[in-house]
Design a protein around this motif. Structure first.
Motif, PDB file in Angstrom:
ATOM      1  N   LEU A  90       6.408  -1.724   1.544  1.00  0.00           N
ATOM      2  CA  LEU A  90       5.188  -1.052   1.075  1.00  0.00           C
ATOM      3  C   LEU A  90       4.931   0.250   1.825  1.00  0.00           C
ATOM      4  O   LEU A  90       4.766   0.268   3.038  1.00  0.00           O
ATOM      5  CB  LEU A  90       3.985  -2.002   1.247  1.00  0.00           C
ATOM      6  CG  LEU A  90       2.660  -1.538   0.665  1.00  0.00           C
ATOM      7  CD1 LEU A  90       2.741  -1.350  -0.841  1.00  0.00           C
ATOM      8  CD2 LEU A  90       1.551  -2.522   1.012  1.00  0.00           C
ATOM      9  N   LEU A 123      -1.725  -8.306  -3.552  1.00  0.00           N
ATOM     10  CA  LEU A 123      -0.523  -8.268  -2.711  1.00  0.00           C
ATOM     11  C   LEU A 123      -0.029  -9.679  -2.407  1.00  0.00           C
ATOM     12  O   LEU A 123       1.162  -9.964  -2.505  1.00  0.00           O
ATOM     13  CB  LEU A 123      -0.809  -7.525  -1.400  1.00  0.00           C
ATOM     14  CG  LEU A 123      -0.907  -6.001  -1.525  1.00  0.00           C
ATOM     15  CD1 LEU A 123      -1.275  -5.385  -0.176  1.00  0.00           C
ATOM     16  CD2 LEU A 123       0.401  -5.400  -2.040  1.00  0.00           C
ATOM     17  N   SER A 139      -0.580   2.463  -1.097  1.00  0.00           N
ATOM     18  CA  SER A 139      -1.171   1.806  -2.263  1.00  0.00           C
ATOM     19  C   SER A 139      -2.420   2.552  -2.699  1.00  0.00           C
ATOM     20  O   SER A 139      -3.018   3.288  -1.927  1.00  0.00           O
ATOM     21  CB  SER A 139      -1.521   0.359  -1.918  1.00  0.00           C
ATOM     22  OG  SER A 139      -2.570   0.345  -0.970  1.00  0.00           O
ATOM     23  N   GLU A 149      -5.769  -7.102  -1.516  1.00  0.00           N
ATOM     24  CA  GLU A 149      -5.133  -8.152  -0.740  1.00  0.00           C
ATOM     25  C   GLU A 149      -4.758  -9.340  -1.631  1.00  0.00           C
ATOM     26  O   GLU A 149      -3.665  -9.901  -1.531  1.00  0.00           O
ATOM     27  CB  GLU A 149      -6.079  -8.591   0.395  1.00  0.00           C
ATOM     28  CG  GLU A 149      -5.463  -9.489   1.447  1.00  0.00           C
ATOM     29  CD  GLU A 149      -4.052  -9.077   1.894  1.00  0.00           C
ATOM     30  OE1 GLU A 149      -3.829  -7.879   2.163  1.00  0.00           O
ATOM     31  OE2 GLU A 149      -3.174  -9.971   1.948  1.00  0.00           O
ATOM     32  N   LEU A 164       1.372   0.657  -6.283  1.00  0.00           N
ATOM     33  CA  LEU A 164       2.093   0.438  -5.034  1.00  0.00           C
ATOM     34  C   LEU A 164       3.311   1.350  -4.956  1.00  0.00           C
ATOM     35  O   LEU A 164       4.079   1.449  -5.920  1.00  0.00           O
ATOM     36  CB  LEU A 164       2.553  -1.024  -4.954  1.00  0.00           C
ATOM     37  CG  LEU A 164       1.456  -2.081  -5.138  1.00  0.00           C
ATOM     38  CD1 LEU A 164       2.069  -3.468  -5.257  1.00  0.00           C
ATOM     39  CD2 LEU A 164       0.460  -2.022  -3.986  1.00  0.00           C
ATOM     40  N   LEU A 169       8.137  -7.306  -0.717  1.00  0.00           N
ATOM     41  CA  LEU A 169       6.975  -6.472  -1.019  1.00  0.00           C
ATOM     42  C   LEU A 169       6.374  -5.805   0.219  1.00  0.00           C
ATOM     43  O   LEU A 169       6.336  -4.585   0.327  1.00  0.00           O
ATOM     44  CB  LEU A 169       5.908  -7.302  -1.734  1.00  0.00           C
ATOM     45  CG  LEU A 169       4.678  -6.505  -2.130  1.00  0.00           C
ATOM     46  CD1 LEU A 169       4.989  -5.559  -3.269  1.00  0.00           C
ATOM     47  CD2 LEU A 169       3.535  -7.429  -2.512  1.00  0.00           C
ATOM     48  N   ARG A 170       5.922  -6.616   1.157  1.00  0.00           N
ATOM     49  CA  ARG A 170       5.213  -6.032   2.315  1.00  0.00           C
ATOM     50  C   ARG A 170       6.131  -5.143   3.142  1.00  0.00           C
ATOM     51  O   ARG A 170       5.708  -4.100   3.628  1.00  0.00           O
ATOM     52  CB  ARG A 170       4.658  -7.131   3.215  1.00  0.00           C
ATOM     53  CG  ARG A 170       3.730  -8.085   2.507  1.00  0.00           C
ATOM     54  CD  ARG A 170       2.280  -7.858   2.847  1.00  0.00           C
ATOM     55  NE  ARG A 170       1.492  -8.905   2.201  1.00  0.00           N
ATOM     56  CZ  ARG A 170       0.175  -8.914   2.114  1.00  0.00           C
ATOM     57  NH1 ARG A 170      -0.538  -7.930   2.627  1.00  0.00           N
ATOM     58  NH2 ARG A 170      -0.455  -9.888   1.513  1.00  0.00           N
ATOM     59  N   GLU A 194       3.426 -11.085  -3.517  1.00  0.00           N
ATOM     60  CA  GLU A 194       4.320 -11.411  -2.416  1.00  0.00           C
ATOM     61  C   GLU A 194       4.977 -12.775  -2.623  1.00  0.00           C
ATOM     62  O   GLU A 194       6.161 -12.969  -2.324  1.00  0.00           O
ATOM     63  CB  GLU A 194       3.526 -11.419  -1.107  1.00  0.00           C
ATOM     64  CG  GLU A 194       4.400 -11.412   0.120  1.00  0.00           C
ATOM     65  CD  GLU A 194       3.540 -11.419   1.389  1.00  0.00           C
ATOM     66  OE1 GLU A 194       2.348 -11.763   1.295  1.00  0.00           O
ATOM     67  OE2 GLU A 194       4.081 -11.082   2.451  1.00  0.00           O
TER      68      GLU A 194
END
Ligand SMILES: Cc1cc2nc3c(=O)[nH]c(=O)nc-3n(C[C@H](O)[C@H](O)[C@H](O)COP(=O)(O)OP(=O)(O)OC[C@H]3O[C@@H](n4cnc5c(N)ncnc54)[C@H](O)[C@@H]3O)c2cc1C
Lengths: 533, 514
Positions: free
Chosen positions: B434, B420, B437, B417, B326, B430-431, B424
């Motif tokens: 980002l 993540l 990735s 997913e 990431l 995180l999101r 998360e």
């Protein structure tokens, strides 16, 4: 408190299971005055036959014999006392797709059967058997002598270890590889190196999980495959047998021998506690309140029941108690015994009953077995369990009326620690029994119609009725960390206990569970040798 | 002896580099053949997005043995051991989690608050285990004994660790022998109360193995990692690569990068030459292959010894690891310890959850809650991400190589997913931060890093593939059955994360027998 002062015994043996009886017989044979106290109304413990339904005698718990040591049979004249075995003729496995496999004592026939699944496997099956038999011969001395103690500096122990080491050195390279694999691998990984057919491997792998809370893919399960080749019944290919009259026949023969040597046996004489003072055991108190004294007391029940139940942890060193609580039981199996109106017919192999004269494994694939284990890990009994089924009435007319049959189903997995607590087992008992019947019905469509009577034993029942802690059929798991010099506790693997004049002689000691008699005999020998008696 | 004898080393990973240095030190003229354009193997630095880098799939250097660093003289090339292992954060959804120093005696931070009794338990456990260290040291730093040829010398050698054992005393001995075949779950529930600590330690018993916490053997791996690990080095895996590479060059080792080996040409059960993809042939009577065992045998051309070939085929290497990378525009902030910066985190929940995740793996199913091993190299090194940004490498531990239906793009996205969302729940930003990735399924790892079965260790860890059985009884002595062709990769003893150890021991072995 009543006191039966009239007699004084050299030894009291608590529990009339087959090991307690073997121990009693050896001590009596050596001229000691021995009393066996059994809680139930009959002897045998987990090796017992009972007429639960009129005319039908069940081997209530254990159902086949293999490992009963030949030297014990000789020493105790068991054949004279009625011990008789009838070899199993085959191992039969039906599959959901309508096919089936039967492994016979006849090598050619077996090869033909296996070749329907894999010609390669058929070719190599004989070599596998021969290899395992050679390895078993190497392992046998281990179950016929006390556990070696590697940490000890006693020269005799070191010598014994060295001999084992030397044995290992003497193994040819190919066997050595197999031996190491057996000690460290899972049953499936080990078999994968030999065979390709799932239908062959699945029923074979099962012997690695019986009585353990492990799956066929769990490392450490491979070594149990050897057991199948260690049996002593009528040659290598027939290593398992029925005892005439059910497995209780074995216990009865031993009891009769013990009595002939002068041992006294009392049934319906449950022990409430051991008389312990100042680190010494001087006798027992029965449930009735009766007190019986003896020079030594020998426990024929499992370690938890012995020490937590009958002795009391207040009499024991802390470290010992700590190690004892770490000794694992977690029973994983149950038993369903059926009385049948006629011989069941398997849809995949109707007709001739020859294939039913051995054991029948409901173990259709490795994934099936592994999923059965996965469910149990989280506190559920397997929705589709592994079953080991025998119909001993086919070869033993003494246990069922003519034309009728008894069918014994060993069931795994039935975790003692059921989700919501072990106490929930009684309310789940019938559902558990139904699961077993449902599973069998997939292969024997009209099974329900021919059932006259059914007895269901859950791990909870095994604990309540037979005194098997957490329902463990071997008095503690037979996992590598609970074997040999670690059984039941490191430093206490030679039948002695931290309490003076208190000894152990049952399956919770080396070499462990099964109708073997070795713990009982080795314990008696150790006591006699040490001068304790 | 004529001019310096030559030797070839296949692969410029840590083991290949270690082997090359050792051979060069002994006077051989050594050439290393490497498929990629840079050294490092599974630890080679990769730019997965412009400006963002990770040190391959090797997160730590805790496995680097002091003996390796000393014997190869790595200190002169800038290698420096840390004073203590870098902290690993084990977050928890509702709480401050734990901060552990893997393999160190230091009490995990947060443990005393979470489970007061465990403080005592931790100290006892470390104290009780300490004596095993010397035994493990003896086992790890040398070639396993040859079990096959009988004879007194081998017997004595075998007994030596045993004799050490005896000096420990019966108590400690009993405990150790009892622990070895146990499963991590039992071992840990006998010892600790805190579920998070148990889960963290259990994950150390199943990493790189086809095991769950309830599988026997996971206890032994846990002990191995807890007791045989070092402190790791400053700068991590890439710094280790750098030092090894520099040492090799200084020792006169020659490197051929972008050189793919096409065949190992055998004659009369001897190695004759190595043929490269471009048809160049290189003659040598000594070749140390630090590739996977299966890969090495697959490259052989000529009469391959049967017993060893079959043994190689049977080596189990079922990969269960995927890698997710990431690129973030801000440092990763963990809930519970927002103000702190961590280079490592391990995301586990309970041992039951680990077991369930392994059930999925075992049945070749995708797992919705895999456990995660997170490294953030940019946290301590400026050259791994742009200023103020972060590069994160996640090793996902429940990704079966043989996934039912295969690793389709859909499956890979689902895995990304799952990772993540799991991350998360433990992080603040995180999101929102980002940038990009990258996901590598086990099948991708197999290709990118040339891994047998996509297994990062080239051969599973487990009781039956360690020491005299690593990776198989017939191969454990680094020999292939072909004279002059030696195995030195991580599939060999001690292998795994013991960076460089297998290569060094294999080279020593080759030198002592040639
Ligand atoms: C369902 C099941 C299936 C099995 N199948 C097989 C098989 O097919 N083949 C095989 O070889 N093995 C099998 N086994 C295992 C084998 O039966 C046992 O390991 C073995 O019989 C144990 O013998 P033992 O003498 O050590 O102990 P036990 O047989 O358990 O004897 C202990 C005795 O102590 C008595 N007792 C308990 N508490 C007290 C008390 N307070 N006072 C007095 N007496 C007490 C009990 O009633 C019992 O009689 C099976 C076991 C079970 C439960």
């Amino acid at each position: 408190m009543k006191q039966s002062a009239s007699k004084s015994y050299d030894a009291i043996i608590v529990g009339g299971g087959h090991n307690g009886l073997v121990c009693a017989a050896y001590l009596a044979r050596a001229g000691r005055k021995v009393l066996v106290l059994e809680k139930r109304h009959l002897v045998g413990g987990a090796a017992v036959s009972e007429e639960i339904f009129p005319g039908f005698t069940y081997s209530v718990c254990s159902y086949v014999v293999s490992l009963l040591r030949p030297w014990i049979i000789r020493d105790l004249n068991l054949v004279e006392h009625g011990y008789q075995t009838i070899p199993l003729e085959c191992s039969f496995s039906p599959y959901p797709d309508g096919r089936s496999l039967c492994r016979w004592s006849d090598a050619d026939e077996t090869r033909r059967e296996i070749s329907r699944f894999s010609t390669r496997d058929a070719e190599i099956y004989g070599t596998y058997g021969a290899t395992m038999a050679r390895l078993a011969a190497f392992a046998k001395p281990i179950i016929d002598s006390p556990a070696p103690q590697p940490a000890s500096l006693d020269p005799r122990e070191l010598l014994q270890l060295f001999r084992l080491g030397k044995n290992l050195r003497d193994l040819p390279a190919d066997l050595l590889e197999q031996e190491l694999g057996l000690m460290t691998m899972s049953a499936v990984d080990f078999l994968d190196a030999w065979f390709e057919s799932d239908q062959l491997k699945a029923p074979m792998a099962c012997s690695g999980i019986i009585g353990t809370f492990q799956g066929v893919r769990s490392p450490g399960t491979a070594y149990v495959l050897l057991h199948h080749y260690m049996g002593e019944i009528d040659g290598a290919f027939r290593s398992w047998g029925f005892a005439r009259g059910g497995t209780g026949g074995v216990s009865n023969a031993i009891a009769s021998s013990a009595q002939a040597f002068g041992a006294e046996i009392r049934t319906s004489a449950g022990v409430d506690r051991m008389l312990v003072a100042n680190g010494k055991c001087g006798g027992v108190v029965l449930d009735s309140g009766e007190e019986i004294r003896a020079r030594t007391v020998i426990s024929g029940v499992d370690p938890r029941l012995t020490f937590m139940g009958l002795v009391g942890s207040e009499h024991l060193p802390d470290e010992f108690v700590k190690e004892l609580t770490r000794f694992r039981y977690r029973g994983s199996s149950g038993k369903v015994n059926l009385a049948l109106d006629r011989l069941p017919e398997f849809a995949c192999r109707p007709g001739s009953s020859a294939h039913l004269r051995g054991d029948i494994a409901i173990a259709p694939s490795i994934d099936y077995l592994e999923r059965a284990y996965d469910e149990a890990k989280y506190g559920k009994f397997s929705r589709r369990p592994y079953l080991n089924v025998v119909i001993p009435s086919l070869v033993d007319s003494t246990i069922a009326p003519p034309g009728k049959h008894v069918m014994s189903c060993f069931v795994q997995y039935a975790p003692y620690d059921l989700e919501g607590g072990a106490e929930r087992w009684p309310e789940q008992r019938e559902a558990f029994g139904d699961t077993v019947i449902d599973t069998l019905e997939e292969y024997i469509p009209d099974l329900r119609e021919i059932i006259l009577h059914r007895q269901v034993l859950t791990p909870w029942d095994l604990e309540q009725e037979f005194g098997l802690t957490e329902g463990n059929i071997f008095h503690g798991e037979l996992s590598l960390e609970q074997l040999a010099f670690l059984r039941p506790v490191s430093g206490w693997a030679h039948y002695k206990t931290p309490i003076n004049n208190l000894w152990m002689c049952a399956s919770g000691t080396h070499p462990g569970g099964g109708i073997m008699g070795a713990p009982g005999a080795l314990a008696a020998k150790a006591m006699l040798k040490s001068g304790a008696l | 002896m004529s001019a310096a004898k030559s030797a070839l080393v296949l692969g410029a990973g840590h083991n290949g580099l270690a082997a090359a240095i050792r051979l060069a030190q002994s006077g051989r003229s050594v050439t290393v053949l490497e498929r990629c354009s840079q050294p490092g193997g599974v630890a080679r630095v990769e730019e997965f997005h412009p400006g963002y880098r990770v040190p391959g799939i090797q997160h730590g250097t805790l496995g680097l043995r002091r003996r390796v660093a000393v014997e190869l003289g790595l200190a002169s090339f800038g290698l420096r051991f840390l004073e203590e292992p870098a902290a690993v954060f084990v977050p928890q959804l509702d709480g401050a989690g734990l901060v552990v120093r893997p393999g160190a005696d230091a009490l995990p931070l947060g443990l005393a608050e979470r489970a007061p009794d465990d403080e005592r338990a931790w100290k006892d456990w470390r104290r009780e285990l300490a004596p095993i260290r010397s035994v493990l040291d003896a086992l790890i730093d040398q070639a396993p004994p040859q079990l096959e040829d009988a004879g007194l010398p081998t017997l004595l050698k075998l007994a030596r660790p045993g004799l050490n054992f005896r000096r420990l005393g019966a108590d400690a001995m009993g405990r150790i022998l009892r622990a070895a075949p146990m499963c991590a779950e039992d071992l840990l529930s006998d010892t600790f109360g805190d579920p998070l600590l148990r889960a963290y330690l259990a994950s150390r018993g199943i990493e790189g193995a086809f095991l769950g916490p309830r599988s026997a053997g996971s206890g032994a791996l846990l002990l191995l990692r807890e007791l045989a690990g070092g402190n790791g080095v400053a700068g991590g895996a890439s710094a280790l690569t750098k030092a090894l590479f520099a040492a090799a060059q200084a020792a006169g080792v020659e490197f051929k990068f972008d050189a793919t080996v096409d065949a190992l040409v055998l004659k009369d059960r001897r190695i004759q030459s190595v043929r490269l993809r471009d048809d160049r042939g290189l003659d040598s009577d000594l070749v140390i292959s630090c590739l996977g065992v299966r890969s090495t045998f697959a490259l052989m051309e000529g009469v391959v010894p049967d017993r060893e070939r079959r043994a190689a085929e049977r080596v189990r290497a079922r990969g269960t690891t995927a890698a997710i990378r990431l690129a973030l525009s801000a440092p990763l902030r963990f809930r519970g310890r927002e103000t702190e910066t961590f280079e490592f985190a391990r995301i586990v929940d309970t041992t039951v959850e680990l077991e369930r995740a392994f059930d999925n793996t075992k049945h070749r199913e995708a797992c919705s809650a895999p456990w995660l091993d997170v490294a953030i190299p940019s946290a301590t090194r400026s050259d791994f991400a742009p200023d103020g940004h972060a590069a994160v490498s996640v090793l996902v531990h429940n990704a079966p190589f043989n996934l039912d239906g295969g690793w389709t793009e859909e499956q890979k996205s689902a895995l990304l997913e799952a990772v993540l969302s799991r991350l998360e729940s433990h992080t603040e930003n995180l999101r929102s931060s980002l940038v990009a990735s990258q996901h590598l399924a086990p099948t991708d790892l197999a290709e990118v890093y040339e891994l047998d079965g996509g297994h990062p260790m080239q051969a599973e860890l487990g009781l039956d593939q360690l020491w005299i059985q690593r990776p198989s009884v017939h191969l454990a002595r680094y020999e292939t059955g072909v004279a002059g062709l030696i195995l030195g990769g991580r599939a060999m003893h001690p292998g795994g994360e013991f960076s460089g150890s297998s290569g060094l021991i294999a080279a020593d072995y080759a030198l002592s027998t040639s």
